[in-house]
Design a protein around this motif. Structure first.
Motif, PDB file in Angstrom:
ATOM      1  N   UNK A  13      13.588  26.818  37.230  1.00 29.56           N
ATOM      2  CA  UNK A  13      13.118  27.364  38.513  1.00 29.56           C
ATOM      3  C   UNK A  13      11.829  26.680  38.955  1.00 29.56           C
ATOM      4  N   UNK A  14      10.880  26.568  38.039  1.00 29.17           N
ATOM      5  CA  UNK A  14       9.600  25.922  38.375  1.00 29.17           C
ATOM      6  C   UNK A  14       9.810  24.445  38.690  1.00 29.17           C
ATOM      7  N   UNK A  15      10.635  23.775  37.895  1.00 25.39           N
ATOM      8  CA  UNK A  15      10.924  22.362  38.142  1.00 25.39           C
ATOM      9  C   UNK A  15      11.537  22.166  39.527  1.00 25.39           C
ATOM     10  N   UNK A  16      12.481  23.013  39.897  1.00 24.24           N
ATOM     11  CA  UNK A  16      13.123  22.900  41.207  1.00 24.24           C
ATOM     12  C   UNK A  16      12.144  23.155  42.345  1.00 24.24           C
ATOM     13  N   UNK A  17      11.171  24.018  42.101  1.00 30.28           N
ATOM     14  CA  UNK A  17      10.136  24.255  43.122  1.00 30.28           C
ATOM     15  C   UNK A  17       9.317  22.991  43.356  1.00 30.28           C
ATOM     16  N   UNK A  18       8.959  22.308  42.264  1.00 30.20           N
ATOM     17  CA  UNK A  18       8.206  21.054  42.401  1.00 30.20           C
ATOM     18  C   UNK A  18       9.017  20.009  43.169  1.00 30.20           C
TER      19      UNK A  18
END
Length: 369
Positions: free
Chosen positions: A238-243
């Motif tokens: 989730x965090x990676x996709x936000x970046x």
């Protein structure tokens, strides 16, 4: 003779010890790999090594619960009857060494990094230190990958310094990791290569990219490496996709062949909190690209600041951004000169044949053949 290489993961043995194992195999020895079963077992068996599975809970931080590992190693080593055992990683170094002692089997250990368990002050840390002290007195040879880790063990009176030697990680194949003339990139490429965990400094890399984005448009940030869910400091999808969706960074996925990605990059960035000795840093050095990394053990051992790359402060995205700006604005000739000096150092200090020779010398001195 029979030689066992024992680590926490088959992946670790295959990725960090394969050239050494093949060299020993070519000398006529039978090689056993002992580790947790993973997808790299078939790779090891395809090289005609004998794989033996041992179940290690790599997520457990409680040394008391791990004591039963001694029995597991004892049963396995008694079955194999090796002439010598080479351990790597915390749990094999401790529990495997104790099991080998009961069987009077000589041991060569590799303390490739202290890890978060050792660095953080806690009850588990105190127990780990006691276990290291008790176990390592039974080792015949102990390799460290940087001087800071060795000094930490000496300061805490955990080892006999006479048994110890510092080696430069697992080395790099300088004939394979060679420079490649780049196609003129439209944008300067900063690449982070490693497991996607916060201890590697990936958050600082992201924050530094955000800072650079406020001033420059002639660069891009790239991430290459696996999402490592087993680690408690792992970056979530989730965090990676936000970046990615925010346009901060491009994710290149994971690969078993990092070479073309390093060759295509203009700078490798690794803001790690601490390493044993970073393999990707010596690979980048051999490819002759400049490096930006942190002024911490296992990273500063690779880079000569201002000569082969730049050092920044640990856990400091502003410091990292300043170094990235410095390299981005550096003239091409200076950057190329940094890369040339990095490759010279890789050949002189980090070539894998240097490491193989030291290992084989230790093994042959301990076991008369």
């Amino acid at each position: 003779m029979k030689i066992v290489f024992s680590s926490n993961l088959a992946w670790s043995i295959y990725n960090f010890r394969l050239p050494l194992l093949k060299s020993l195999q070519n000398d006529g020895h039978i090689i056993y790999a002992v580790a947790n079963n993973d997808k790299y077992v078939s790779n090891l068996e395809n090289e005609n090594f004998i794989f033996e599975n041992i179940n290690i809970n790599n997520n457990s931080k409680n040394p008391i619960k791990d004591i039963f590992l001694i029995y597991k190693y004892y049963i396995l080593y008694k079955k194999i009857k090796p002439d010598i055992i080479c351990h790597n990683a915390i749990k094999p170094n401790i529990y495997g060494t104790l099991a080998a002692k009961f069987l009077n089997i000589p041991v060569v250990n590799n303390i490739s990094g202290l890890g978060t368990l050792f660095i953080k002050k806690s009850f588990s840390t105190r127990i780990a230190k006691l276990l290291y002290k008790f176990s390592q007195k039974n080792a015949d040879k102990i390799f460290f990958q940087n001087r800071d880790d060795l000094n930490e063990f000496i300061k805490n009176k955990l080892i006999n310094e006479k048994k110890c030697e510092v080696i430069s990680g697992s080395g790099v194949d300088t004939k394979k990791f060679i420079p490649k003339k780049k196609v003129n990139n439209l944008k300067f490429k900063f690449i982070f290569i490693g497991r996607l965990i916060f201890d590697k400094g990936i958050l600082e890399f992201i924050e530094a990219l955000k800072i650079l984005n406020l001033e420059y448009k002639n660069f891009e940030g790239l991430i290459l490496g696996p999402i490592y869910k087993l680690n408690h400091t792992a970056v979530s999808e989730k965090v990676l996709n936000e970046w990615i969706n925010d346009g901060i960074v491009k994710y290149l996925g994971e690969t078993e062949n990092v070479l073309p990605y390093i060759q295509d990059a203009d700078c490798l960035v690794l803001p790690s909190y601490r390493e044993g000795l970073s393999k990707v840093l010596i690979e980048a050095s051999s490819v002759a690209i400049p490096i930006i990394t942190t002024d911490v053990p296992g990273c500063r051992d690779v880079v000569v600041d201002g000569v082969t790359g730049l050092l920044c402060k640990v856990k400091d995205s502003k410091s990292l951004a300043e170094k990235m700006k410095l390299l981005l604005n550096m003239n091409v000739e200076k950057r190329l000169e940094m890369g040339i000096e990095a490759r010279k150092r890789a050949i002189d200090v980090f070539d894998q044949n240097i490491i193989i020779d030291k290992y084989k010398r230790a093994i042959y001195e301990i076991v008369s053949i």
